[in-house]
Design a protein around this motif. Sequence first.
Motif, PDB file in Angstrom:
ATOM      1  N   THR A  94     -15.104 -11.081  32.443  1.00  0.00           N
ATOM      2  CA  THR A  94     -15.197 -10.920  30.986  1.00  0.00           C
ATOM      3  C   THR A  94     -16.201 -11.916  30.413  1.00  0.00           C
ATOM      4  N   ALA A  95     -16.137 -13.152  30.856  1.00  0.00           N
ATOM      5  CA  ALA A  95     -17.066 -14.175  30.371  1.00  0.00           C
ATOM      6  C   ALA A  95     -18.500 -13.814  30.740  1.00  0.00           C
ATOM      7  N   ALA A  96     -18.716 -13.311  31.944  1.00  0.00           N
ATOM      8  CA  ALA A  96     -20.056 -12.917  32.375  1.00  0.00           C
ATOM      9  C   ALA A  96     -20.560 -11.748  31.544  1.00  0.00           C
ATOM     10  N   ASN A  97     -19.702 -10.769  31.292  1.00  0.00           N
ATOM     11  CA  ASN A  97     -20.096  -9.618  30.473  1.00  0.00           C
ATOM     12  C   ASN A  97     -20.435 -10.050  29.052  1.00  0.00           C
ATOM     13  N   ASP A  98     -19.654 -10.974  28.502  1.00  0.00           N
ATOM     14  CA  ASP A  98     -19.945 -11.487  27.162  1.00  0.00           C
ATOM     15  C   ASP A  98     -21.293 -12.219  27.132  1.00  0.00           C
ATOM     16  N   ALA A  99     -21.561 -12.991  28.173  1.00  0.00           N
ATOM     17  CA  ALA A  99     -22.837 -13.711  28.247  1.00  0.00           C
ATOM     18  C   ALA A  99     -24.008 -12.739  28.340  1.00  0.00           C
ATOM     19  N   VAL A 100     -23.856 -11.675  29.126  1.00  0.00           N
ATOM     20  CA  VAL A 100     -24.908 -10.671  29.257  1.00  0.00           C
ATOM     21  C   VAL A 100     -25.139  -9.984  27.915  1.00  0.00           C
ATOM     22  N   GLU A 101     -24.054  -9.635  27.221  1.00  0.00           N
ATOM     23  CA  GLU A 101     -24.171  -8.970  25.928  1.00  0.00           C
ATOM     24  C   GLU A 101     -24.859  -9.878  24.905  1.00  0.00           C
ATOM     25  N   THR A 102     -24.496 -11.158  24.907  1.00  0.00           N
ATOM     26  CA  THR A 102     -25.130 -12.115  23.998  1.00  0.00           C
ATOM     27  C   THR A 102     -26.615 -12.244  24.309  1.00  0.00           C
ATOM     28  N   ALA A 103     -26.961 -12.329  25.575  1.00  0.00           N
ATOM     29  CA  ALA A 103     -28.369 -12.429  25.972  1.00  0.00           C
ATOM     30  C   ALA A 103     -29.132 -11.179  25.575  1.00  0.00           C
ATOM     31  N   GLU A 104     -28.534 -10.006  25.761  1.00  0.00           N
ATOM     32  CA  GLU A 104     -29.190  -8.759  25.379  1.00  0.00           C
ATOM     33  C   GLU A 104     -29.417  -8.704  23.874  1.00  0.00           C
ATOM     34  N   ASN A 105     -28.456  -9.153  23.080  1.00  0.00           N
ATOM     35  CA  ASN A 105     -28.610  -9.167  21.619  1.00  0.00           C
ATOM     36  C   ASN A 105     -29.733 -10.103  21.195  1.00  0.00           C
ATOM     37  N   LYS A 106     -29.750 -11.280  21.815  1.00  0.00           N
ATOM     38  CA  LYS A 106     -30.817 -12.243  21.476  1.00  0.00           C
ATOM     39  C   LYS A 106     -32.189 -11.699  21.881  1.00  0.00           C
ATOM     40  N   LEU A 107     -32.259 -11.063  23.034  1.00  0.00           N
ATOM     41  CA  LEU A 107     -33.523 -10.489  23.493  1.00  0.00           C
ATOM     42  C   LEU A 107     -33.974  -9.377  22.561  1.00  0.00           C
ATOM     43  N   SER A 108     -33.037  -8.561  22.129  1.00  0.00           N
ATOM     44  CA  SER A 108     -33.357  -7.463  21.207  1.00  0.00           C
ATOM     45  C   SER A 108     -33.897  -8.005  19.890  1.00  0.00           C
ATOM     46  N   LYS A 109     -33.226  -9.047  19.353  1.00  0.00           N
ATOM     47  CA  LYS A 109     -33.685  -9.645  18.094  1.00  0.00           C
ATOM     48  C   LYS A 109     -35.070 -10.274  18.253  1.00  0.00           C
ATOM     49  N   ALA A 110     -35.294 -10.948  19.370  1.00  0.00           N
ATOM     50  CA  ALA A 110     -36.596 -11.571  19.617  1.00  0.00           C
ATOM     51  C   ALA A 110     -37.678 -10.511  19.754  1.00  0.00           C
ATOM     52  N   THR A 111     -37.364  -9.401  20.420  1.00  0.00           N
ATOM     53  CA  THR A 111     -38.333  -8.313  20.581  1.00  0.00           C
ATOM     54  C   THR A 111     -38.671  -7.696  19.235  1.00  0.00           C
ATOM     55  N   GLU A 112     -37.656  -7.489  18.399  1.00  0.00           N
ATOM     56  CA  GLU A 112     -37.898  -6.936  17.057  1.00  0.00           C
ATOM     57  C   GLU A 112     -38.768  -7.867  16.230  1.00  0.00           C
ATOM     58  N   ALA A 113     -38.468  -9.170  16.286  1.00  0.00           N
ATOM     59  CA  ALA A 113     -39.251 -10.150  15.520  1.00  0.00           C
ATOM     60  C   ALA A 113     -40.700 -10.185  16.009  1.00  0.00           C
ATOM     61  N   ALA A 114     -40.896 -10.148  17.328  1.00  0.00           N
ATOM     62  CA  ALA A 114     -42.251 -10.164  17.876  1.00  0.00           C
ATOM     63  C   ALA A 114     -43.009  -8.902  17.489  1.00  0.00           C
ATOM     64  N   SER A 115     -42.329  -7.767  17.516  1.00  0.00           N
ATOM     65  CA  SER A 115     -42.975  -6.501  17.122  1.00  0.00           C
ATOM     66  C   SER A 115     -43.393  -6.534  15.661  1.00  0.00           C
ATOM     67  N   LYS A 116     -42.525  -7.104  14.820  1.00  0.00           N
ATOM     68  CA  LYS A 116     -42.836  -7.205  13.389  1.00  0.00           C
ATOM     69  C   LYS A 116     -44.055  -8.105  13.167  1.00  0.00           C
ATOM     70  N   LYS A 117     -44.077  -9.250  13.859  1.00  0.00           N
ATOM     71  CA  LYS A 117     -45.216 -10.176  13.721  1.00  0.00           C
ATOM     72  C   LYS A 117     -46.503  -9.539  14.236  1.00  0.00           C
ATOM     73  N   LEU A 118     -46.403  -8.790  15.319  1.00  0.00           N
ATOM     74  CA  LEU A 118     -47.569  -8.115  15.872  1.00  0.00           C
ATOM     75  C   LEU A 118     -48.102  -7.072  14.902  1.00  0.00           C
ATOM     76  N   ALA A 119     -47.202  -6.335  14.268  1.00  0.00           N
ATOM     77  CA  ALA A 119     -47.621  -5.335  13.279  1.00  0.00           C
ATOM     78  C   ALA A 119     -48.295  -6.009  12.088  1.00  0.00           C
ATOM     79  N   GLU A 120     -47.715  -7.137  11.642  1.00  0.00           N
ATOM     80  CA  GLU A 120     -48.312  -7.870  10.517  1.00  0.00           C
ATOM     81  C   GLU A 120     -49.704  -8.384  10.884  1.00  0.00           C
ATOM     82  N   ALA A 121     -49.842  -8.891  12.105  1.00  0.00           N
ATOM     83  CA  ALA A 121     -51.147  -9.384  12.551  1.00  0.00           C
ATOM     84  C   ALA A 121     -52.154  -8.247  12.638  1.00  0.00           C
ATOM     85  N   GLY A 122     -51.707  -7.090  13.096  1.00  0.00           N
ATOM     86  CA  GLY A 122     -52.595  -5.928  13.165  1.00  0.00           C
ATOM     87  C   GLY A 122     -53.077  -5.506  11.795  1.00  0.00           C
TER      88      GLY A 122
END
Length: 118
Positions: free
Chosen positions: A8-36
């Motif tokens: 359960t702890a491992a699954n929670d850690a994976v889910e947290t990492a996936e959420n953080k990665l998703s948020k970071a990807t969205e933020a990077a995509s937004k910044k890339l679009a703004e730069a474009g």
Amino acid sequence: MTTETISTAANDAVETAENKLSKATEAASKKLAEAGEATSKAATAAKEKISAATETTVDSAKKHPVAAAAIVAGTAAAVAGAAFGVSKLIEKNQQPKKAGSTGVKTGNAKTGANKSTR
């Protein structure tokens, strides 16, 4: 600690990492679009300025053809002079050096009399 708790702890850690990665990807995509968008705006502004400068240059050449011809001739002479100078430098560098020459100047520091060893 049981295997179920660890899983359960491992699954929670994976889910947290996936959420953080998703948020970071969205933020990077937004910044890339703004730069474009910013790059596109800058390119458009540069294109407009170049067009205006070109139009002004062509208009000036039409109004003053003799002056335009003189500028072109002067530019051609400058380019020819630079090419000639470069050819002379290359020619000078290809000449064999005299035996025993170090290229170092010697002389009297007080009088400023220098004697080249070349």
